[in-house]
Every structure is written in structure tokens, then in C-alpha cells.
Design a protein around this motif. Sequence first.
Motif, mmCIF file in Angstrom:
data_model
loop_
_atom_site.group_PDB
_atom_site.id
_atom_site.type_symbol
_atom_site.label_atom_id
_atom_site.label_comp_id
_atom_site.label_asym_id
_atom_site.label_seq_id
_atom_site.Cartn_x
_atom_site.Cartn_y
_atom_site.Cartn_z
ATOM 1 N N GLN A 1 0.846 -1.188 0.000
ATOM 2 C CA GLN A 1 0.000 0.000 0.000
ATOM 3 C C GLN A 1 0.885 1.244 0.000
ATOM 4 O OE1 GLN A 1 -3.292 -0.172 -0.444
ATOM 5 N NE2 GLN A 1 -2.971 -2.399 -0.537
ATOM 6 N N ASP A 2 0.892 1.943 -1.118
ATOM 7 C CA ASP A 2 1.733 3.129 -1.264
ATOM 8 C C ASP A 2 0.862 4.375 -1.176
ATOM 9 O OD1 ASP A 2 3.485 5.209 -2.350
ATOM 10 O OD2 ASP A 2 4.756 3.542 -3.006
ATOM 11 N N HIS A 3 1.262 5.316 -0.339
ATOM 12 C CA HIS A 3 0.466 6.531 -0.138
ATOM 13 C C HIS A 3 0.758 7.605 -1.180
ATOM 14 C CE1 HIS A 3 -1.036 4.868 3.588
ATOM 15 N NE2 HIS A 3 0.204 4.665 4.020
ATOM 16 N N ASP A 4 1.701 7.334 -2.069
ATOM 17 C CA ASP A 4 1.991 8.266 -3.157
ATOM 18 C C ASP A 4 0.840 8.186 -4.166
ATOM 19 O OD1 ASP A 4 2.888 9.619 -5.417
ATOM 20 O OD2 ASP A 4 4.955 8.931 -5.197
ATOM 21 N N PRO A 5 0.092 9.282 -4.375
ATOM 22 C CA PRO A 5 -1.082 9.230 -5.265
ATOM 23 C C PRO A 5 -0.740 8.948 -6.724
ATOM 24 C CG PRO A 5 -0.566 11.494 -4.658
ATOM 25 C CD PRO A 5 0.293 10.624 -3.810
ATOM 26 N N TYR A 6 0.538 9.100 -7.079
ATOM 27 C CA TYR A 6 0.922 8.868 -8.472
ATOM 28 C C TYR A 6 1.282 7.405 -8.746
ATOM 29 C CZ TYR A 6 1.048 13.902 -9.117
ATOM 30 O OH TYR A 6 0.698 15.221 -9.197
ATOM 31 N N VAL A 7 1.435 6.601 -7.721
ATOM 32 C CA VAL A 7 1.848 5.210 -7.905
ATOM 33 C C VAL A 7 0.647 4.362 -8.308
ATOM 34 C CG1 VAL A 7 2.738 3.153 -6.753
ATOM 35 C CG2 VAL A 7 3.800 5.374 -6.349
ATOM 36 N N ALA A 8 0.765 3.682 -9.461
ATOM 37 C CA ALA A 8 -0.303 2.802 -9.924
ATOM 38 C C ALA A 8 -0.248 1.456 -9.212
ATOM 39 C CB ALA A 8 -0.199 2.606 -11.436
ATOM 40 N N LEU A 9 0.967 0.978 -8.937
ATOM 41 C CA LEU A 9 1.126 -0.316 -8.277
ATOM 42 C C LEU A 9 2.523 -0.402 -7.680
ATOM 43 C CD1 LEU A 9 -0.186 -3.173 -7.833
ATOM 44 C CD2 LEU A 9 1.087 -3.896 -9.854
ATOM 45 N N PRO B 1 2.252 6.047 -13.912
ATOM 46 C CA PRO B 1 1.875 6.500 -15.261
ATOM 47 C C PRO B 1 2.903 7.483 -15.802
ATOM 48 C CG PRO B 1 0.018 6.669 -13.739
ATOM 49 C CD PRO B 1 1.227 6.376 -12.911
ATOM 50 N N SER B 2 3.223 7.364 -17.082
ATOM 51 C CA SER B 2 4.196 8.283 -17.693
ATOM 52 C C SER B 2 3.743 9.728 -17.563
ATOM 53 C CB SER B 2 4.397 7.924 -19.162
ATOM 54 O OG SER B 2 4.851 6.596 -19.295
ATOM 55 N N SER B 3 2.424 9.922 -17.555
ATOM 56 C CA SER B 3 1.885 11.289 -17.469
ATOM 57 C C SER B 3 2.139 11.933 -16.115
ATOM 58 C CB SER B 3 0.375 11.265 -17.745
ATOM 59 O OG SER B 3 -0.283 10.382 -16.852
ATOM 60 N N ALA B 4 2.624 11.155 -15.132
ATOM 61 C CA ALA B 4 2.884 11.717 -13.798
ATOM 62 C C ALA B 4 4.108 12.614 -13.786
ATOM 63 C CB ALA B 4 3.066 10.589 -12.783
ATOM 64 N N PHE B 5 4.963 12.476 -14.820
ATOM 65 C CA PHE B 5 6.213 13.230 -14.830
ATOM 66 C C PHE B 5 6.054 14.508 -15.649
ATOM 67 C CE2 PHE B 5 7.339 8.724 -14.342
ATOM 68 C CZ PHE B 5 7.894 8.783 -13.075
ATOM 69 N N GLY B 6 5.364 15.462 -15.067
ATOM 70 C CA GLY B 6 5.160 16.729 -15.756
ATOM 71 C C GLY B 6 6.372 17.638 -15.624
ATOM 72 N N ASN B 7 6.530 18.530 -16.558
ATOM 73 C CA ASN B 7 7.634 19.495 -16.524
ATOM 74 C C ASN B 7 7.112 20.812 -15.968
ATOM 75 O OD1 ASN B 7 10.159 20.646 -16.962
ATOM 76 N ND2 ASN B 7 9.562 21.384 -18.989
ATOM 77 N N VAL B 8 7.582 21.184 -14.773
ATOM 78 C CA VAL B 8 7.100 22.399 -14.113
ATOM 79 C C VAL B 8 8.167 23.487 -14.208
ATOM 80 C CG1 VAL B 8 6.358 23.404 -11.923
ATOM 81 C CG2 VAL B 8 5.670 21.070 -12.517
ATOM 82 N N HIS B 9 7.747 24.652 -14.647
ATOM 83 C CA HIS B 9 8.636 25.830 -14.638
ATOM 84 C C HIS B 9 7.736 27.058 -14.512
ATOM 85 C CE1 HIS B 9 12.543 27.779 -15.405
ATOM 86 N NE2 HIS B 9 11.780 28.767 -15.847
#
Length: 456
Positions: A250-258, A321-329
Motif C-alpha cells: 500500500q503506497d500513499h503516493d497518489p501517483y503510484v499505480a502499483l 503512469p508516464s503522465s505523472a512526470f510533468g515538466n514544471v517551470h
Amino acid sequence: MRRSKTTDQFLSKVGQFISAHHLLSNDGLKLVALSGGADSVSLLIALKELGYQTEAIHCNFHLRGEESDRDENFCEQLCHKYSIPFHRVHFDTRTYADLHHVSIEMAARELRYHYFENLRRALSAENICVAHHAGDNVETVLLNLLSGTGIHGLTGIKPRNGKIVRPLLSVTREEILNFLKEYDQDYVTDSTNLIDDVKRNKIRLDLLPLMRQVNQGADKNISRCIEHLVEVEKVYNQVIAQEISECTIQDHDPYVALSLDLRRLASYPSPSSILFETLSDYGFVSKQIKEITNSLESRNKTWKSKTHEALVDKGRLTLVPSSAFGNVHLVIPEPGKYVYHLGNDNEQRISVSTLPYSPKDLIRDERLCLLDADKVEFPLTLRNVEAGDRMIPLGMEHSRLVNDILAEKHQNLFQRRRQLVVAQKDGSIVWIVNVRIANWCRLTDATHKQLSIKIE
């Protein structure tokens, strides 16, 4: 017409299969995919004879010139003969294939099933019935076997796939032809099915006849094998589901799918089977899954599918998910509230404000950054961590690599890729978001005004 023993046996066999697999209810509209070939013609007649409310759908893909139009006309006349409502649609299949960069076969399939589902919804129909039979099932299993399939591929075509049902899977092509003969009902033949230039046709026209020379009952024996494997598959699925559940962390990171415990996984008889059944659902292919299976003791090793990324590190397999890695600037020119997006188009807010400072008002919370406002220079920049980023952490005199600080916080590679920092005008980092502030701009007894930064 008066039914013969042959027709009664055929209808009974189809009816029993429908009942055994709960394919159709007694009420509601059923749509039948009608090509004009023997299989679909027999399906249409059988369902009508069994008392189901049916309407026919015909797709003209315009791939065989006059023959395509011949098939359409035949289907229309057949439906008129049996007083069955008839729906038709025309497709420019070649243009679709070119536009979507898919094969003609895939284009026809996508067009057909997309139209079927739209029509089913428009008519509030219960199901779409297609005419795959036992012979198609045998051919499918042989095709899968030649491609190196696993147990699921050896169980063949499923009786149900969502709203698509296949009532004829228990009957053979020979039984279909005998049924139509008793009805004195003709049908059309797709000339492309008689040419052994595609894999399925080669199996039908070349391989299966050769197998029947070795054993006349080849088709029946393969069908019997499929039935056994369907039952084995039920046990297999239950065991795999239980083992996946036991290995899941059980991972509490909301971005982790499994997240899987690889040490526990390694204790099971077949870790490779568990990984295959798990990772294939996330787009990973057999070669990648084999590499992952051989890398359970690795550190910071990653793989990518079209939709997800996998990380093996410290005895854990993490899928994100690959979409979890957004580029923030995000440039923050002055105090205020700002919006940015961090993966999956998740909308985030950051608030920046300046307030008078009093030591008695000090709040200790890693999620809230409080700095000496007179030591920090706007504009600020909120961005992802970059290789080589350094900072002097609170309580220290010398700079350290930000990634080293994050590693000490037990962040894995994926978490570090998503980690954000806030830098001031000259580029120096003042805050590793929700982790540490910089020592040089901390609040002191000499501070008069505090700068508050918070991710909301």
C-alpha cells in the motif's frame, strides 16, 4: 418449415451454449453482425428460430469491388425473406487505414466494432452477436501458439467480450453447413478466404488439412484441449490474483499505480507468471517483463511502456503512469497565488506572501516554507530538480547535492524526478518543496519580515 433432426440438434446445441454461458436474456434486442457468409447466416436464422428479437447489421468495406456490393444485396434480400430489420453502413476502409497507419484488417475491425457499438446504443440493444464458431476457435489457438502465447492465448476466443457475444462457439463449420442445407438456405463466399496469403487462411487451408492427415479428429481434440485449458485458466487466475494481492504494498503516493514487494514475490513458485499477468495490463511486452524478472535485485533500474514506467529498487517494483512526470517551470514575480500543473494535468496551487515576523508565531511544518523575506530576491522560480542542483540545507554550512538529500529521505528515482524546488532570482535554491529550506535564508532573531511559501 418443418424442422429436421439435424436442425433441432443444431438449435439445441446453440441454445444450450447460450444458456451455459449466460450470453443472452430472453428479452431485449439482439444485433447480429451479418456478412452474408455461411456462419453469420446460420447465426441469424438460429437466433430467430430460438425466439430472440434480432436485427441485422451489414458493413460494406468496399475492398472487393462488385463482390462487396453482391454481399450487401444478398444480406438485404435475406433479411427481407425472414422479416428481419436490416441496417447497413459503408466504409472507405483503405483511406481509414492510410490515415491511421494501420493494416486493412485492423482498419476494418476498428470501423466495424465502433459502428456496432454506436448502433447498439442508439437502438438500446442488449448485445452484438458475431458468428465465430468452433473452427475459428481452433485457428485462433493455433495462431496464438505459433506466436508464443501464454495460457490465456491457448484458451481461444471468449464467449463474451463486453457486449460482444459469440453464440456459435460450440458448433463446427460442418454443422453450420448441414444446418443451412436442411433449410435450403444459400449464402455468399468471400473469395479472399480461399487464398492462403494471410496467416489464418494458411492455417485453415494448409495446416489443418495436414493435421487431419495425422489425426482425423484433430479439430475435435484441439477443441477438447481448449475446454480443459479454460478450466485450468480459472484456477490459474484465482491463484495469480491471490499472489498479486499478497505482494502488493500500500503506497500513499497518489501517483503510484502499483507497488510490489519483490522479496515476497521471489518466494512464490513462478514470479515470472505473476509479473507477466501484472505488467502486461500496463503495456509492458514479454521481452521487458523477462528483463524485469531477471532484475529483481537491481537498484534504480527502469523500463517504459507506452503508458507507464516501471522502477526496480531496494526490493520493490513501482509502476507510475508516464503522465505523472510533468515538466514544471513557474516564474513567481511577486507575492500572490499561482496555478501550475504537475503530471496528469493535476492542477496545483502555490501561495506566496510576506508577513511581519515574531518568533512566538513560528510554525514548524515541512509543507510550509518560512524564510527571511529580506534575504530572498524575486522573481522566484518553481521547477523540477535538475542534475547537479545544490543547496546548503538548514543547520549546515556547506552545500550538498539535492539528490543526495532526497536519497537520505528515502525518495526513489521516480519521486526525485517529480520533486520540485524553489529558486530565487540568482538561481540559488531556497526550498526543496516539502523537504528542506536553505540555511542562509532561515528565520533568525534578526528577522523582521517573513516570506511564506506553501503548496496548497
